[in-house]
Design a protein around this motif. Structure first.
Motif, short mmCIF file in Angstrom:
data_model
loop_
_atom_site.label_atom_id
_atom_site.label_comp_id
_atom_site.label_asym_id
_atom_site.label_seq_id
_atom_site.Cartn_x
_atom_site.Cartn_y
_atom_site.Cartn_z
N GLN A 56 0.92 -1.28 -0.01
CA GLN A 56 0.07 -0.04 0.02
C GLN A 56 1.03 1.52 0.03
OE1 GLN A 56 -3.35 2.88 0.34
NE2 GLN A 56 -3.31 0.62 -0.18
N SER A 57 1.78 1.17 0.79
CA SER A 57 2.99 2.46 0.68
C SER A 57 3.78 2.66 -0.80
CB SER A 57 3.89 2.24 1.88
OG SER A 57 3.39 1.96 3.20
N LEU A 58 3.92 1.53 -1.34
CA LEU A 58 4.28 1.61 -2.59
C LEU A 58 3.45 2.30 -3.49
CD1 LEU A 58 6.10 -1.72 -3.48
CD2 LEU A 58 7.25 0.77 -3.70
N LEU A 59 2.13 1.84 -3.54
CA LEU A 59 1.03 2.35 -4.46
C LEU A 59 0.96 3.89 -4.15
CD1 LEU A 59 -1.10 2.20 -6.54
CD2 LEU A 59 -2.90 1.68 -4.76
N TYR A 60 0.95 4.31 -2.65
CA TYR A 60 0.57 5.69 -2.58
C TYR A 60 1.88 6.59 -2.86
CZ TYR A 60 0.88 9.84 0.55
OH TYR A 60 1.00 11.44 0.84
N ARG A 61 3.25 6.00 -2.73
CA ARG A 61 4.16 6.79 -3.00
C ARG A 61 4.35 7.04 -4.60
NH1 ARG A 61 9.88 7.05 -1.32
NH2 ARG A 61 10.75 8.69 -2.82
N LEU A 62 3.77 5.92 -5.42
CA LEU A 62 3.88 6.11 -6.92
C LEU A 62 2.87 7.32 -7.16
CD1 LEU A 62 4.11 2.49 -8.05
CD2 LEU A 62 5.79 4.13 -8.35
N MET A 63 1.82 7.39 -6.51
CA MET A 63 0.74 8.26 -6.92
C MET A 63 1.14 9.83 -6.44
SD MET A 63 -2.91 6.50 -6.39
CE MET A 63 -3.55 5.04 -7.33
N SER A 64 1.56 9.59 -5.21
CA SER A 64 1.99 10.80 -4.61
C SER A 64 3.12 11.49 -5.25
CB SER A 64 2.45 10.78 -3.26
OG SER A 64 2.69 12.01 -2.77
N ASP A 65 4.18 10.78 -5.86
CA ASP A 65 5.30 11.34 -6.62
C ASP A 65 4.82 11.82 -7.98
OD1 ASP A 65 7.07 10.57 -4.76
OD2 ASP A 65 7.94 8.97 -5.77
N HIS A 66 3.79 11.22 -8.72
CA HIS A 66 3.26 11.49 -9.83
C HIS A 66 2.40 12.89 -9.66
CE1 HIS A 66 1.35 11.61 -13.70
NE2 HIS A 66 0.11 11.59 -13.25
N MET A 67 1.80 12.83 -8.78
CA MET A 67 0.82 14.41 -8.64
C MET A 67 2.03 15.25 -8.31
SD MET A 67 -1.90 13.47 -9.54
CE MET A 67 -2.40 15.22 -9.38
N GLN A 68 2.82 15.18 -7.30
CA GLN A 68 3.83 16.39 -6.98
C GLN A 68 4.72 16.65 -8.09
OE1 GLN A 68 3.98 17.77 -4.15
NE2 GLN A 68 2.98 16.40 -2.78
N ASP A 69 5.14 15.84 -8.95
CA ASP A 69 5.63 16.12 -10.27
C ASP A 69 4.67 17.00 -11.02
OD1 ASP A 69 7.83 14.67 -9.28
OD2 ASP A 69 7.85 12.93 -10.45
N ALA A 108 -2.82 6.31 -11.73
CA ALA A 108 -3.17 7.43 -11.00
C ALA A 108 -4.87 7.41 -11.08
CB ALA A 108 -2.62 8.83 -11.54
N TYR A 109 -5.41 6.97 -12.05
CA TYR A 109 -6.74 6.74 -12.35
C TYR A 109 -7.56 5.63 -11.68
CZ TYR A 109 -6.88 11.62 -14.34
OH TYR A 109 -6.60 12.88 -14.43
N MET A 110 -6.94 4.53 -12.25
CA MET A 110 -7.24 3.16 -12.46
C MET A 110 -7.24 2.59 -11.02
SD MET A 110 -8.80 3.18 -14.95
CE MET A 110 -9.58 1.25 -14.67
N GLU A 111 -6.29 2.90 -10.15
CA GLU A 111 -5.67 2.27 -9.00
C GLU A 111 -6.16 3.01 -7.59
OE1 GLU A 111 -5.55 -0.68 -8.65
OE2 GLU A 111 -4.28 -1.34 -10.59
N LEU A 112 -7.00 4.14 -7.70
CA LEU A 112 -7.33 4.98 -6.49
C LEU A 112 -8.30 4.03 -5.54
CD1 LEU A 112 -8.46 8.55 -8.32
CD2 LEU A 112 -6.69 7.96 -6.60
N ARG A 113 -9.19 3.20 -6.09
CA ARG A 113 -10.14 2.47 -5.34
C ARG A 113 -9.08 1.70 -4.33
NH1 ARG A 113 -9.32 0.28 -10.32
NH2 ARG A 113 -9.05 -2.03 -10.31
N ASN A 114 -8.12 1.26 -4.62
CA ASN A 114 -7.19 0.48 -3.78
C ASN A 114 -6.38 1.12 -2.81
OD1 ASN A 114 -7.73 -2.06 -4.80
ND2 ASN A 114 -6.68 -1.62 -6.89
N LEU A 115 -6.54 2.45 -2.54
CA LEU A 115 -6.00 3.32 -1.76
C LEU A 115 -6.65 3.25 -0.22
CD1 LEU A 115 -4.94 6.49 -3.49
CD2 LEU A 115 -3.21 4.97 -2.59
N THR A 116 -6.08 3.37 0.95
CA THR A 116 -6.69 3.30 2.09
C THR A 116 -7.54 4.65 2.12
OG1 THR A 116 -4.71 4.26 3.19
CG2 THR A 116 -5.10 1.79 3.20
N PRO A 117 -8.53 4.74 3.08
CA PRO A 117 -9.21 6.04 2.93
C PRO A 117 -8.21 7.13 3.38
CG PRO A 117 -10.46 4.49 4.24
CD PRO A 117 -9.25 3.83 3.54
N GLU A 118 -7.17 7.17 4.21
CA GLU A 118 -6.49 8.21 4.55
C GLU A 118 -5.52 8.57 3.22
OE1 GLU A 118 -2.43 9.29 7.33
OE2 GLU A 118 -3.93 7.40 8.03
#
Length: 198
Positions: A56-69, A108-118
């Motif tokens: 889960q931390s990996l998924l979050y990091r990938l999405m966060s890095d993409h959005m920050q970039d 970023a679009y297809m895996e949002l459902r797999n993130l924890t609520p936080e």
């Protein structure tokens, strides 16, 4: 725990994120195991936990890095003279930035459902910040009489959805050049929001 021989945090960490990105994009987050990621990198599964607490931390990091970039790159654009020019720049930026990162966009679009609520709340806030940039352009154009839009929030989401479509079909070396694609999409976006006479 001892680090795997030949492993260095500044090398292995990015390799793990790169492998996870490719595997998540190819197979989907739910279908990928930490063992698969480790095999892709060439380390033992237990070694992954030196670099990330869990999948889960990996998924979050990938999405966060993409959005920050994305936000950083957009923030570096030169200021535009008016809303029409600002919208034209947004269209070109969005297409070109995302075409260089197809796996990141897919996740970023297809895996949002797999993130924890936080984690979802944090990524959603970053996405909203980017969407707000476009909505501000549309609101500015509306106030200046350049745009005629019934609802700027819906228009914002519609424009982004239209631009994201490029990522699903565009291929370098195809019938249209990237410059031509950008011009066509800009014309469609401009016509969809412009006030009569603009």
């Amino acid at each position: 725990m001892a680090r795997t021989q030949g492993s260095h945090s500044d090398i292995t960490g990015p390799r793990i994120r790169k492998a996870a990105l490719a595997l998540f994009a190819r197979h989907g987050y739910a279908a990928v195991s930490m063992r698969q990621i480790a095999a892709e990198v060439g380390v033992q599964a237990g070694a992954l936990y030196n670099y990330t607490p869990d999948k889960q931390s990996l998924l979050y990091r990938l999405m966060s890095d993409h959005m920050q970039d994305l936000l950083t790159a957009y923030g570096e654009l030169d200021p535009a003279g008016d809303a029409i020019e600002a919208l034209r720049r947004f269209v070109g930026f969005h297409i070109r930035f995302h075409l260089q990162r197809p796996d990141e966009v897919f996740i970023a679009y297809m895996e949002l459902r797999n993130l924890t609520p936080e984690n979802f709340a944090e990524i959603e806030a970053l996405r909203r910040s980017y969407e707000d940039s476009l909505e501000t352009i549309l609101q500015d154009g509306q106030r200046a009489g350049q745009f005629d839009i019934a609802d700027t929030k819906i228009a914002t989401l519609a424009v982004i959805a239209m631009l994201n479509g490029v990522m699903t079909w565009y291929r370098a070396g195809g019938r249209l050049s990237l410059d031509e694609v950008e011009r066509i999409y800009w014309d469609m976006v401009r016509r969809s929001v412009s006030a009569r006479g603009e």
